[in-house]
Motif scaffolding. Structure first.
Motif, PDB file in Angstrom:
ATOM      1  N   MET A 292       1.764  -9.037  -7.141  1.00  0.00           N
ATOM      2  CA  MET A 292       0.821  -7.946  -6.922  1.00  0.00           C
ATOM      3  C   MET A 292       1.381  -6.706  -7.839  1.00  0.00           C
ATOM      4  O   MET A 292       0.839  -5.512  -7.768  1.00  0.00           O
ATOM      5  N   GLY A 293       2.476  -7.148  -8.830  1.00  0.00           N
ATOM      6  CA  GLY A 293       2.725  -6.037  -9.694  1.00  0.00           C
ATOM      7  C   GLY A 293       4.090  -5.185  -9.435  1.00  0.00           C
ATOM      8  O   GLY A 293       4.408  -4.489 -10.155  1.00  0.00           O
TER       9      GLY A 293
ATOM     10  N   LEU B  37       9.924 -15.802  -0.477  1.00  0.00           N
ATOM     11  CA  LEU B  37       8.801 -15.911  -0.587  1.00  0.00           C
ATOM     12  C   LEU B  37       7.769 -14.630  -0.701  1.00  0.00           C
ATOM     13  O   LEU B  37       6.701 -14.514  -1.345  1.00  0.00           O
ATOM     14  N   PHE B  38       8.400 -13.687   0.380  1.00  0.00           N
ATOM     15  CA  PHE B  38       7.703 -12.350   0.173  1.00  0.00           C
ATOM     16  C   PHE B  38       7.994 -11.772  -1.331  1.00  0.00           C
ATOM     17  O   PHE B  38       7.031 -11.206  -1.785  1.00  0.00           O
ATOM     18  N   SER B  39       8.819 -11.942  -1.846  1.00  0.00           N
ATOM     19  CA  SER B  39       9.296 -11.559  -3.250  1.00  0.00           C
ATOM     20  C   SER B  39       8.388 -12.021  -4.211  1.00  0.00           C
ATOM     21  O   SER B  39       7.765 -11.351  -4.992  1.00  0.00           O
ATOM     22  N   GLU B  40       8.079 -13.302  -4.112  1.00  0.00           N
ATOM     23  CA  GLU B  40       7.121 -14.076  -5.005  1.00  0.00           C
ATOM     24  C   GLU B  40       5.572 -13.227  -4.931  1.00  0.00           C
ATOM     25  O   GLU B  40       4.979 -13.026  -5.895  1.00  0.00           O
TER      26      GLU B  40
ATOM     27  N   GLN C 198       0.828  -1.282  -0.066  1.00  0.00           N
ATOM     28  CA  GLN C 198      -0.014   0.032   0.129  1.00  0.00           C
ATOM     29  C   GLN C 198       0.859   1.207  -0.092  1.00  0.00           C
ATOM     30  O   GLN C 198       0.515   2.267  -0.780  1.00  0.00           O
ATOM     31  N   LEU C 199       1.981   1.400   0.925  1.00  0.00           N
ATOM     32  CA  LEU C 199       2.940   2.515   0.981  1.00  0.00           C
ATOM     33  C   LEU C 199       3.573   2.541  -0.464  1.00  0.00           C
ATOM     34  O   LEU C 199       3.508   3.647  -1.154  1.00  0.00           O
ATOM     35  N   TYR C 200       4.143   1.366  -1.055  1.00  0.00           N
ATOM     36  CA  TYR C 200       4.832   1.317  -2.497  1.00  0.00           C
ATOM     37  C   TYR C 200       3.889   1.860  -3.493  1.00  0.00           C
ATOM     38  O   TYR C 200       4.337   2.966  -4.065  1.00  0.00           O
ATOM     39  N   HIS C 201       2.680   1.455  -3.416  1.00  0.00           N
ATOM     40  CA  HIS C 201       1.812   1.888  -4.440  1.00  0.00           C
ATOM     41  C   HIS C 201       1.468   3.471  -4.363  1.00  0.00           C
ATOM     42  O   HIS C 201       1.297   4.155  -5.413  1.00  0.00           O
TER      43      HIS C 201
END
Length: 241
Positions: free
Chosen positions: A155-156, A147-150, A118-121
């Motif tokens: 999510m784009g 796993l986080f990276s995947e 959400q912050l990145y977006h």
């Protein structure tokens, strides 16, 4: 200095293990009995252990500790994001579970992923370049960072905006191994994403390594005080610890 901090952290971590604390209590009682120490002292230690278990299990200590650890980070909407020109988001791993030989992220990890995204977006919508550093190896064959990276990629988030720190096994190492990466990037703002109960010590450890992260708590835990103790509240307490 940092070696001593690492050693101290490992010792303190040992004293948060419930099985170790129970074992220690049994050993002390056994030694006192062997040395013919007063019976009242042994009984007192035994009662103390029982009371600790009761107060942990009925949610009293959990309620007290959760307020101390989390209250400062509840109002996350007040974080200033407009001043950031070269922000970096550091996300701490939340654990990996192995079910039927398949490794998946722990439940709390997903709240951290959502909060970081959400912050990145928000930065992307304002055309502000932003990087996400994922910190955590975990105890599985596949690292938390991987796993986080995947999930972020699904999510784009492009691979070029994801940096994986996959050596850390605990919060101290999260700060130790992530800090040099962050410093090389020289960001204007560093946002630290983790669970509310985990935030206070995370911020403190990152400060030890020369960073002043802006805390962004992803989730919060609370307990109710009940008459009878239960195992769930014991788990919650040791999770805080």
């Amino acid at each position: 200095m940092k070696f001593l901090l690492d050693l101290l952290f490992r010792v303190l971590q040992l004293f948060t293990e419930p099985y170790f604390l129970l074992f220690l209590a049994v050993v002390i009682i056994a030694l006192l009995k062997r040395e013919n120490k007063r019976k009242k002292l042994r009984i007192g230690i035994g009662i103390s252990v029982v009371l600790i278990i009761i107060f942990i299990g009925n949610g009293f200590l959990g309620k007290l500790i959760s307020g101390y650890l989390q209250n400062s980070y509840i109002k996350t909407s007040e974080i200033n994001k407009t001043a950031a020109q070269k922000p970096v988001i550091v996300v701490l791993g939340g654990g990996v579970v192995d079910i039927s030989n398949t490794e998946k992220l722990h439940t709390m990890s997903y709240s951290r992923i959502v909060t970081a995204y959400q912050l990145y977006h928000e930065f992307q919508e304002k055309n502000i370049p932003c990087k996400i550093i994922i910190s955590g190896k975990g105890r599985g064959h596949t690292s938390e960072a991987e796993l986080f990276s995947e999930n972020f990629k699904k999510m784009g988030v492009p691979d070029s905006d994801i940096i994986k720190e996959d050596k850390s096994m605990n919060t101290y190492q999260n700060a130790k191994f992530s800090s040099p990466i962050v410093k090389k990037m020289a960001p204007t703002n560093v946002y630290l994403v983790t669970s509310g109960f985990h935030m206070k010590r995370s911020v403190a450890l990152f400060q030890i390594f020369g960073l002043k992260p802006i805390p962004l708590a992803s989730d919060f835990i609370d307990t109710e005080i009940t008459v009878f103790p239960n195992s769930y509240k014991c788990c919650i307490y040791f999770c805080y610890a």
